[in-house]
Scaffold this motif. Sequence first.
Motif, PDB file in Angstrom:
ATOM      1  N   LEU A  62       0.859  -1.184   0.000  1.00 56.46           N
ATOM      2  CA  LEU A  62       0.000   0.000   0.000  1.00 56.46           C
ATOM      3  C   LEU A  62       0.894   1.232   0.000  1.00 56.46           C
ATOM      4  CD1 LEU A  62      -2.377  -1.082   2.921  1.00 56.46           C
ATOM      5  CD2 LEU A  62      -2.972  -1.067   0.481  1.00 56.46           C
ATOM      6  N   ASN A  63       0.334   2.380  -0.353  1.00 57.90           N
ATOM      7  CA  ASN A  63       1.085   3.629  -0.307  1.00 57.90           C
ATOM      8  C   ASN A  63       0.648   4.446   0.903  1.00 57.90           C
ATOM      9  OD1 ASN A  63       2.628   3.290  -2.712  1.00 57.90           O
ATOM     10  ND2 ASN A  63       0.777   3.712  -3.886  1.00 57.90           N
ATOM     11  N   ALA A  64       1.611   5.094   1.535  1.00 55.63           N
ATOM     12  CA  ALA A  64       1.322   5.933   2.690  1.00 55.63           C
ATOM     13  C   ALA A  64       0.445   7.114   2.273  1.00 55.63           C
ATOM     14  CB  ALA A  64       2.615   6.442   3.306  1.00 55.63           C
ATOM     15  N   SER A  65      -0.534   7.428   3.112  1.00 55.07           N
ATOM     16  CA  SER A  65      -1.391   8.580   2.842  1.00 55.07           C
ATOM     17  C   SER A  65      -0.862   9.839   3.515  1.00 55.07           C
ATOM     18  CB  SER A  65      -2.823   8.310   3.304  1.00 55.07           C
ATOM     19  OG  SER A  65      -2.854   8.037   4.697  1.00 55.07           O
ATOM     20  N   HIS A  66      -0.262   9.683   4.710  1.00 59.45           N
ATOM     21  CA  HIS A  66       0.273  10.834   5.422  1.00 59.45           C
ATOM     22  C   HIS A  66       1.194  10.394   6.558  1.00 59.45           C
ATOM     23  CE1 HIS A  66      -3.531   9.851   7.559  1.00 59.45           C
ATOM     24  NE2 HIS A  66      -2.864  10.204   8.645  1.00 59.45           N
ATOM     25  N   LEU A  67       1.896  11.356   7.086  1.00 55.16           N
ATOM     26  CA  LEU A  67       2.738  11.152   8.262  1.00 55.16           C
ATOM     27  C   LEU A  67       1.870  11.377   9.495  1.00 55.16           C
ATOM     28  CD1 LEU A  67       5.683  10.900   9.471  1.00 55.16           C
ATOM     29  CD2 LEU A  67       5.714  13.402   9.413  1.00 55.16           C
ATOM     30  N   VAL A  68       1.918  10.469  10.439  1.00 58.27           N
ATOM     31  CA  VAL A  68       1.161  10.618  11.685  1.00 58.27           C
ATOM     32  C   VAL A  68       1.992  11.355  12.725  1.00 58.27           C
ATOM     33  CG1 VAL A  68       0.043   9.388  13.592  1.00 58.27           C
ATOM     34  CG2 VAL A  68      -0.252   8.594  11.234  1.00 58.27           C
ATOM     35  N   TYR A  81      15.767   5.653  19.721  1.00 62.46           N
ATOM     36  CA  TYR A  81      15.084   5.532  18.427  1.00 62.46           C
ATOM     37  C   TYR A  81      14.381   6.841  18.058  1.00 62.46           C
ATOM     38  CZ  TYR A  81      15.527   0.489  19.168  1.00 62.46           C
ATOM     39  OH  TYR A  81      16.015  -0.773  19.390  1.00 62.46           O
ATOM     40  N   MET A  82      14.468   7.202  16.795  1.00 65.10           N
ATOM     41  CA  MET A  82      13.642   8.252  16.195  1.00 65.10           C
ATOM     42  C   MET A  82      12.714   7.527  15.234  1.00 65.10           C
ATOM     43  SD  MET A  82      14.454  11.239  17.407  1.00 65.10           S
ATOM     44  CE  MET A  82      13.477  12.190  16.284  1.00 65.10           C
ATOM     45  N   ARG A  83      11.413   7.521  15.561  1.00 60.15           N
ATOM     46  CA  ARG A  83      10.434   6.733  14.803  1.00 60.15           C
ATOM     47  C   ARG A  83       9.532   7.657  14.007  1.00 60.15           C
ATOM     48  NH1 ARG A  83       7.307   1.594  16.851  1.00 60.15           N
ATOM     49  NH2 ARG A  83       5.446   1.628  15.598  1.00 60.15           N
ATOM     50  N   PHE A  84       9.423   7.398  12.719  1.00 61.87           N
ATOM     51  CA  PHE A  84       8.534   8.126  11.822  1.00 61.87           C
ATOM     52  C   PHE A  84       7.381   7.189  11.490  1.00 61.87           C
ATOM     53  CE2 PHE A  84      12.627  10.033  11.531  1.00 61.87           C
ATOM     54  CZ  PHE A  84      12.416  11.378  11.246  1.00 61.87           C
ATOM     55  N   SER A  85       6.170   7.569  11.893  1.00 60.93           N
ATOM     56  CA  SER A  85       4.998   6.709  11.676  1.00 60.93           C
ATOM     57  C   SER A  85       4.137   7.256  10.547  1.00 60.93           C
ATOM     58  CB  SER A  85       4.176   6.602  12.957  1.00 60.93           C
ATOM     59  OG  SER A  85       4.898   5.893  13.925  1.00 60.93           O
ATOM     60  N   PHE A  86       3.794   6.366   9.634  1.00 63.66           N
ATOM     61  CA  PHE A  86       3.008   6.721   8.459  1.00 63.66           C
ATOM     62  C   PHE A  86       1.678   5.974   8.463  1.00 63.66           C
ATOM     63  CE2 PHE A  86       7.397   7.460   7.372  1.00 63.66           C
ATOM     64  CZ  PHE A  86       7.365   8.646   6.648  1.00 63.66           C
ATOM     65  N   ALA A  87       0.640   6.630   7.966  1.00 67.90           N
ATOM     66  CA  ALA A  87      -0.681   6.010   7.857  1.00 67.90           C
ATOM     67  C   ALA A  87      -0.843   5.373   6.482  1.00 67.90           C
ATOM     68  CB  ALA A  87      -1.773   7.050   8.064  1.00 67.90           C
ATOM     69  N   PHE A  88      -1.423   4.179   6.493  1.00 70.87           N
ATOM     70  CA  PHE A  88      -1.751   3.441   5.275  1.00 70.87           C
ATOM     71  C   PHE A  88      -3.200   2.988   5.425  1.00 70.87           C
ATOM     72  CE2 PHE A  88       2.764   3.086   5.702  1.00 70.87           C
ATOM     73  CZ  PHE A  88       3.295   2.979   4.430  1.00 70.87           C
ATOM     74  N   ASN A  89      -4.044   3.345   4.482  1.00 67.89           N
ATOM     75  CA  ASN A  89      -5.448   2.941   4.532  1.00 67.89           C
ATOM     76  C   ASN A  89      -5.664   1.796   3.552  1.00 67.89           C
ATOM     77  OD1 ASN A  89      -6.297   4.999   6.403  1.00 67.89           O
ATOM     78  ND2 ASN A  89      -5.898   6.430   4.732  1.00 67.89           N
ATOM     79  N   SER A  90      -6.149   0.695   4.087  1.00 69.83           N
ATOM     80  CA  SER A  90      -6.366  -0.491   3.266  1.00 69.83           C
ATOM     81  C   SER A  90      -7.826  -0.545   2.818  1.00 69.83           C
ATOM     82  CB  SER A  90      -6.019  -1.745   4.075  1.00 69.83           C
ATOM     83  OG  SER A  90      -6.253  -2.892   3.304  1.00 69.83           O
ATOM     84  N   PRO A  91      -8.083  -0.836   1.548  1.00 70.13           N
ATOM     85  CA  PRO A  91      -9.462  -0.917   1.074  1.00 70.13           C
ATOM     86  C   PRO A  91     -10.206  -2.153   1.573  1.00 70.13           C
ATOM     87  CG  PRO A  91      -7.956  -1.507  -0.685  1.00 70.13           C
ATOM     88  CD  PRO A  91      -7.115  -1.057   0.477  1.00 70.13           C
ATOM     89  N   GLU A  92      -9.452  -3.156   2.049  1.00 72.74           N
ATOM     90  CA  GLU A  92     -10.075  -4.367   2.571  1.00 72.74           C
ATOM     91  C   GLU A  92      -9.152  -5.025   3.582  1.00 72.74           C
ATOM     92  OE1 GLU A  92      -9.840  -7.930  -0.232  1.00 72.74           O
ATOM     93  OE2 GLU A  92      -9.683  -6.250  -1.639  1.00 72.74           O
ATOM     94  N   LEU A  93      -9.704  -5.955   4.337  1.00 76.40           N
ATOM     95  CA  LEU A  93      -8.922  -6.682   5.337  1.00 76.40           C
ATOM     96  C   LEU A  93      -8.152  -7.807   4.640  1.00 76.40           C
ATOM     97  CD1 LEU A  93     -11.564  -6.870   8.204  1.00 76.40           C
ATOM     98  CD2 LEU A  93      -9.517  -5.442   8.132  1.00 76.40           C
ATOM     99  N   PHE A  94      -7.084  -7.431   3.960  1.00 71.20           N
ATOM    100  CA  PHE A  94      -6.252  -8.402   3.255  1.00 71.20           C
ATOM    101  C   PHE A  94      -5.746  -9.457   4.220  1.00 71.20           C
ATOM    102  CE2 PHE A  94      -5.550  -4.603   0.531  1.00 71.20           C
ATOM    103  CZ  PHE A  94      -5.971  -5.142  -0.673  1.00 71.20           C
ATOM    104  N   GLU A  95      -5.546 -10.650   3.719  1.00 75.47           N
ATOM    105  CA  GLU A  95      -4.930 -11.719   4.505  1.00 75.47           C
ATOM    106  C   GLU A  95      -3.415 -11.518   4.449  1.00 75.47           C
ATOM    107  OE1 GLU A  95      -4.702 -14.776   7.027  1.00 75.47           O
ATOM    108  OE2 GLU A  95      -6.604 -14.031   6.248  1.00 75.47           O
ATOM    109  N   PRO A  96      -2.799 -11.171   5.570  1.00 78.65           N
ATOM    110  CA  PRO A  96      -1.350 -10.938   5.556  1.00 78.65           C
ATOM    111  C   PRO A  96      -0.566 -12.214   5.276  1.00 78.65           C
ATOM    112  CG  PRO A  96      -2.367 -10.061   7.553  1.00 78.65           C
ATOM    113  CD  PRO A  96      -3.384 -10.918   6.876  1.00 78.65           C
ATOM    114  N   SER A  97       0.588 -12.036   4.650  1.00 70.44           N
ATOM    115  CA  SER A  97       1.486 -13.144   4.352  1.00 70.44           C
ATOM    116  C   SER A  97       2.920 -12.664   4.561  1.00 70.44           C
ATOM    117  CB  SER A  97       1.269 -13.594   2.910  1.00 70.44           C
ATOM    118  OG  SER A  97       2.163 -14.620   2.582  1.00 70.44           O
TER     119      SER A  97
END
Length: 144
Positions: A62-68, A81-97
Motif C-alpha cells: 500500500l502507499n502511505a497517505s500521510h505522516l502521523v 530511536y527516532m520513529r517516523f509513523s506513516f498512515a496506510f489505509n487499506s481498502p479491505e482486510l487483506f490476509e497478511p502473508s
Amino acid sequence: MHKPNVTVAAIVTCQDKFLLVKERDKHTGDICYNQPAGHLEANETLAEAAHRELIEETGISLNASHLVGIYNLHAANGVHYMRFSFAFNSPELFEPSPQDDDILSANWFSLEQIKSLPLRSPLVLKCIEDYLAGKAYPLSLIYQ
C-alpha cells in the motif's frame, strides 16, 4: 558521538481495525506485537522504508497517505530511536502473508484488543492514538 536509530512504522487501518505483526523481542525473547516497522536503509526515503517494511512484514503493498508523527524513544534496551509513523489505509482486510522470517504472524486487531496485547514499545499504542486523534501531516513535510 551519539546517533539515534532511525525507524519507520506503518499504521495500517481498515474497518476500525489495525494491522499488527507478532514477533519475538530480540532483547528479551518475549512475544510482542508491533506495527510493521523497521530501520531506514541506505538510499531510500522514509516513506519508501515504511512501504518496504509493510511488504516484508505483511506481504501487503500500500502507499502511505500521510505522516502521523515523529517520536523520540529512549528504549529500555538502551537504544535511542527516532520513529517516523506513516498512515496506510487499506481498502479491505487483506490476509497478511509475512515475508520476513522474524515475523511470526500478522493480524488485524481492534483498538480494545490492542490495549490488551504485549506491545513492543509504548509507541505502538501512542501512534494509533495519534492517528485516531486525527494527527495527519502531508508527506511533503519531509524533504526527500
